[in-house]
Design a protein around this motif. Structure first.
Motif, PDB file in Angstrom:
ATOM      1  N   LEU A 128      83.144  66.034  68.221  1.00  0.00           N
ATOM      2  CA  LEU A 128      82.772  67.425  68.502  1.00  0.00           C
ATOM      3  C   LEU A 128      83.848  68.135  69.317  1.00  0.00           C
ATOM      4  N   ILE A 129      84.413  67.447  70.279  1.00  0.00           N
ATOM      5  CA  ILE A 129      85.456  68.050  71.112  1.00  0.00           C
ATOM      6  C   ILE A 129      86.707  68.321  70.287  1.00  0.00           C
ATOM      7  N   ALA A 130      87.056  67.400  69.389  1.00  0.00           N
ATOM      8  CA  ALA A 130      88.215  67.610  68.521  1.00  0.00           C
ATOM      9  C   ALA A 130      87.976  68.780  67.570  1.00  0.00           C
ATOM     10  N   HIS A 131      86.774  68.861  67.042  1.00  0.00           N
ATOM     11  CA  HIS A 131      86.393  69.980  66.164  1.00  0.00           C
ATOM     12  C   HIS A 131      86.518  71.303  66.905  1.00  0.00           C
ATOM     13  N   ASP A 132      85.976  71.374  68.100  1.00  0.00           N
ATOM     14  CA  ASP A 132      86.031  72.586  68.911  1.00  0.00           C
ATOM     15  C   ASP A 132      87.481  73.003  69.180  1.00  0.00           C
ATOM     16  N   ALA A 133      88.316  72.035  69.548  1.00  0.00           N
ATOM     17  CA  ALA A 133      89.718  72.342  69.852  1.00  0.00           C
ATOM     18  C   ALA A 133      90.465  72.811  68.609  1.00  0.00           C
ATOM     19  N   GLU A 134      90.153  72.199  67.469  1.00  0.00           N
ATOM     20  CA  GLU A 134      90.811  72.612  66.222  1.00  0.00           C
ATOM     21  C   GLU A 134      90.478  74.060  65.889  1.00  0.00           C
ATOM     22  N   LEU A 135      89.207  74.436  66.019  1.00  0.00           N
ATOM     23  CA  LEU A 135      88.830  75.807  65.709  1.00  0.00           C
ATOM     24  C   LEU A 135      89.497  76.786  66.669  1.00  0.00           C
ATOM     25  N   ALA A 136      89.507  76.451  67.951  1.00  0.00           N
ATOM     26  CA  ALA A 136      90.159  77.328  68.928  1.00  0.00           C
ATOM     27  C   ALA A 136      91.629  77.538  68.578  1.00  0.00           C
ATOM     28  N   SER A 137      92.274  76.504  68.087  1.00  0.00           N
ATOM     29  CA  SER A 137      93.703  76.590  67.759  1.00  0.00           C
ATOM     30  C   SER A 137      93.977  77.474  66.550  1.00  0.00           C
ATOM     31  N   THR A 138      92.924  77.821  65.782  1.00  0.00           N
ATOM     32  CA  THR A 138      93.097  78.674  64.612  1.00  0.00           C
ATOM     33  C   THR A 138      92.618  80.111  64.850  1.00  0.00           C
ATOM     34  N   GLY A 139      92.173  80.413  66.064  1.00  0.00           N
ATOM     35  CA  GLY A 139      91.732  81.760  66.388  1.00  0.00           C
ATOM     36  C   GLY A 139      90.236  81.971  66.279  1.00  0.00           C
ATOM     37  N   ILE A 140      89.483  80.933  65.919  1.00  0.00           N
ATOM     38  CA  ILE A 140      88.026  81.046  65.836  1.00  0.00           C
ATOM     39  C   ILE A 140      87.445  80.919  67.245  1.00  0.00           C
ATOM     40  N   THR A 141      86.714  81.932  67.689  1.00  0.00           N
ATOM     41  CA  THR A 141      86.123  81.898  69.029  1.00  0.00           C
ATOM     42  C   THR A 141      84.596  81.828  68.994  1.00  0.00           C
ATOM     43  N   THR A 142      84.002  82.019  67.827  1.00  0.00           N
ATOM     44  CA  THR A 142      82.559  81.833  67.636  1.00  0.00           C
ATOM     45  C   THR A 142      82.359  81.083  66.337  1.00  0.00           C
ATOM     46  N   VAL A 143      81.555  80.027  66.388  1.00  0.00           N
ATOM     47  CA  VAL A 143      81.320  79.230  65.183  1.00  0.00           C
ATOM     48  C   VAL A 143      79.846  78.896  65.046  1.00  0.00           C
ATOM     49  N   PHE A 144      79.373  78.952  63.811  1.00  0.00           N
ATOM     50  CA  PHE A 144      78.053  78.445  63.459  1.00  0.00           C
ATOM     51  C   PHE A 144      78.284  77.123  62.739  1.00  0.00           C
ATOM     52  N   ASP A 145      78.052  76.030  63.458  1.00  0.00           N
ATOM     53  CA  ASP A 145      78.361  74.699  62.923  1.00  0.00           C
ATOM     54  C   ASP A 145      77.335  74.311  61.874  1.00  0.00           C
ATOM     55  N   ALA A 146      77.797  74.125  60.644  1.00  0.00           N
ATOM     56  CA  ALA A 146      76.897  73.802  59.536  1.00  0.00           C
ATOM     57  C   ALA A 146      76.506  72.331  59.586  1.00  0.00           C
ATOM     58  N   MET A 147      75.201  72.087  59.558  1.00  0.00           N
ATOM     59  CA  MET A 147      74.654  70.734  59.534  1.00  0.00           C
ATOM     60  C   MET A 147      73.614  70.655  58.422  1.00  0.00           C
ATOM     61  N   ARG A 148      73.688  69.634  57.622  1.00  0.00           N
ATOM     62  CA  ARG A 148      72.729  69.484  56.528  1.00  0.00           C
ATOM     63  C   ARG A 148      71.392  68.994  57.059  1.00  0.00           C
ATOM     64  N   VAL A 149      70.312  69.637  56.608  1.00  0.00           N
ATOM     65  CA  VAL A 149      68.953  69.138  56.812  1.00  0.00           C
ATOM     66  C   VAL A 149      68.332  68.955  55.432  1.00  0.00           C
ATOM     67  N   GLY A 150      67.699  67.824  55.246  1.00  0.00           N
ATOM     68  CA  GLY A 150      67.190  67.443  53.938  1.00  0.00           C
ATOM     69  C   GLY A 150      67.966  66.247  53.438  1.00  0.00           C
ATOM     70  N   SER A 151      67.333  65.077  53.424  1.00  0.00           N
ATOM     71  CA  SER A 151      68.015  63.829  53.090  1.00  0.00           C
ATOM     72  C   SER A 151      67.554  63.281  51.753  1.00  0.00           C
ATOM     73  N   ILE A 152      68.393  62.432  51.178  1.00  0.00           N
ATOM     74  CA  ILE A 152      68.069  61.697  49.962  1.00  0.00           C
ATOM     75  C   ILE A 152      68.039  60.224  50.344  1.00  0.00           C
TER      76      ILE A 152
END
Length: 380
Positions: A81-105
Motif C-alpha cells: 500500500l505504501i509503495a502504491h501510494d508513493a507511485e501515484l504521488a510521483s505521477t501527480g495523482i493527489t486523490t485516488v479511489f482505490d479499486a477493490m473487487r467485491v464478489g468472489s468465485i
C-alpha cells in the motif's frame, strides 16, 4: 500539512484560461491567486512552468497489482500500500479511489478469493496513522457474475470512505468481452488455463450470471445507496444498457465500449470516463471503441489511469493537443472526476480549495513533473 507555500512566475492552469501568476497555499488550502510575473520574497520562482491542480483518479487497478504482483503471489499488504501510494504521488495523482473487487468465485481455476474487507481495513488504518502521501478513498468493483457479492458488500459501512460502487458484469459474450477470444487472451494467460479449463471457466460464469445476475445487480445498487457512494456503470455497450444504468442512478459510466453507448450516456446526462492507456495507445486492448474517437465526438468527460498511473498526466496533454484547449483537457483529470465523485473541495486552482497542485514542464510533447504537493505538503 506543512507551512505556507507560494509558487510564482508560473503558468497557472485555471478552469477557463491559463494566466501567468502566483499561487499561495496556507494551512493546506489555496489562499490566494495573483496574476503577474512578480516573485515575492520566499516564493518559488517557477520560471514559466505550468502549475496544475493535482490529479483525481477514480478507477485504478494499481493497488491490486502491488498486493498481487504475480498470480497467486500475496505480497505483504502494508508495504504494498505504501509503495502504491508513493507511485501515484510521483505521477501527480493527489486523490485516488482505490479499486477493490467485491464478489468472489469459489471454484475452478478462475476462482477469486474475498480480500477487499481485509485490505480496506489495512488501508484505512495506514491512513489513520498518517502513512500516506495522498488522499485515499475506496472504490468497490461489484462483480455481478460471482458467488458472494452481497455478503461481501454487507461487510462495509458508511464510515469506510467508500466513494464509488461500480457495477461490473464480466459475463462472457457481452460488454467488454463480447469477443471471447479477447477474454481468453486476458484470463487464460493470467491464470494459466488450457483450452478445457477456459471452457469450464466460461460455463461457470454463465451459470453464475443465470443464478445471481439480477439479484446481484439490484443488491449492489441498494448497497451503493446505503454506503452513500456514487454508483458507476461499467462497459455499457448498447443504448439499452445505458437506459438501465440511468434507471439505477449511475453518476458516470466507466469505459463504455461503443460509440452508441457513449452517445446514450450524453443523452441521459451520464458522464463518460475512458482509460488513459486507450487514449495513449490509440485504441482499446479489448477491441472496443477508441477513447480518441469519443474525444473527437465531444463525448469524453473523465479520464482514468486504469492500469498505468503515469498515463493520466500524459493523456491530459494528449487531449490538450487534440482539442487545442489545455484547461478543458486538464478538467478531464481534475475538476470533472472530482465533481463525479462529489468532492467539492478539490480539482481546480481556486481560493478555498485544497492545496493539491503540481508543477509541470514540457519537453517536446512529454510533461515532466517538477513537484507535487498534497495540501501544500511536497509529496513528489
Amino acid at each position: 500539512m506543512s507551512g505556507d507555500l507560494c509558487l510564482a512566475n508560473a503558468q497557472l492552469v485555471l478552469p477557463d484560461r491559463v494566466v501567468v501568476g502566483s499561487i499561495t497555499i496556507e494551512h493546506g488550502v489555496i489562499s490566494q491567486i495573483t496574476e503577474g510575473d512578480r516573485v515575492p520574497t520566499g516564493a518559488v520562482d517557477c520560471g514559466g512552468d505550468l502549475v496544475i491542480p493535482g490529479l483525481v483518479e477514480l478507477h485504478t487497478d494499481n493497488v491490486e497489482r502491488h498486493i498481487e504482483p504475480r498470480p497467486e503471489v500475496d505480497w505483504p499488504h502494508l508495504p504494498a500500500l505504501i509503495a502504491h501510494d508513493a507511485e501515484l504521488a510521483s505521477t501527480g495523482i493527489t486523490t485516488v479511489f482505490d479499486a477493490m473487487r467485491v464478489g468472489s468465485i469459489h471454484s475452478g481455476k478462475g476462482r477469486y478469493i474475498d480480500y477487499a474487507r481485509k485490505l480496506a481495513d489495512e488501508l484505512l488504518a495506514a491512513r489513520a496513522e498518517g502513512l500516506f502521501k495522498i488522499s485515499h478513498f475506496l472504490h468497490l468493483r461489484a462483480e455481478i457474475c460471482s458467488d458472494s457479492l452481497l455478503d461481501e458488500l454487507a461487510a462495509f459501512e458508511p464510515e469506510d470512505r467508500v466513494g464509488i460502487v461500480s457495477l461490473m458484469d464480466h459475463t462472457p459474450g457481452q460488454r467488454q468481452f463480447r469477443d471471447l477470444s479477447a477474454l481468453k487472451t486476458y484470463v487464460a494467460k493470467k491464470r494459466g488455463m488450457n483450452d478445457a479449463e477456459f471452457s469450464d471457466h466460461v460455463e461457470n460464469l454463465l451459470r453464475l450470471q443465470d443464478r445471481f445476475g439480477e439479484k446481484h445487480e439490484a443488491g449492489a445498487v441498494a448497497e451503493a445507496g446505503r454506503l452513500g457512494a456514487v454508483l458507476a456503470s461499467h462497459d455499457d455497450t448498447t443504448a439499452e444498457h445505458v437506459a438501465t444504468s440511468s434507471e439505477n442512478g449511475a453518476g458516470f459510466a466507466e469505459f463504455p465500449t461503443t460509440l452508441e453507448a457513449a452517445e446514450a450516456c450524453r443523452n441521459h446526462d451520464i458522464a463518460v470516463m475512458m482509460g488513459a492507456p486507450n487514449l495513449i495507445r490509440g485504441g482499446s486492448h479489448s477491441g472496443n471503441v477508441a477513447a480518441e474517437e469519443l474525444a473527437k465526438a465531444d463525448l469524453l468527460d473523465i479520464v482514468s489511469s486504469d492500469y498505468v498511473p503515469s498515463a493520466l498526466l500524459l493523456s491530459a496533454f494528449h487531449l490538450a493537443r487534440l482539442w487545442d484547449d489545455l484547461p478543458r483537457a486538464m478538467s478531464t483529470v481534475t475538476a470533472n472526476p472530482a465533481k463525479a465523485a462529489r468532492l467539492a473541495d478539490r480539482g481546480a486552482l481556486q481560493s478555498g480549495l485544497r492545496g493539491d497542485i503540481m508543477r509541470v514542464r514540457t519537453v517536446g510533447q512529454t510533461p515532466l513533473l517538477h513537484g507535487v504537493w498534497s495540501q501544500g505538503r511536497k509529496v513528489g
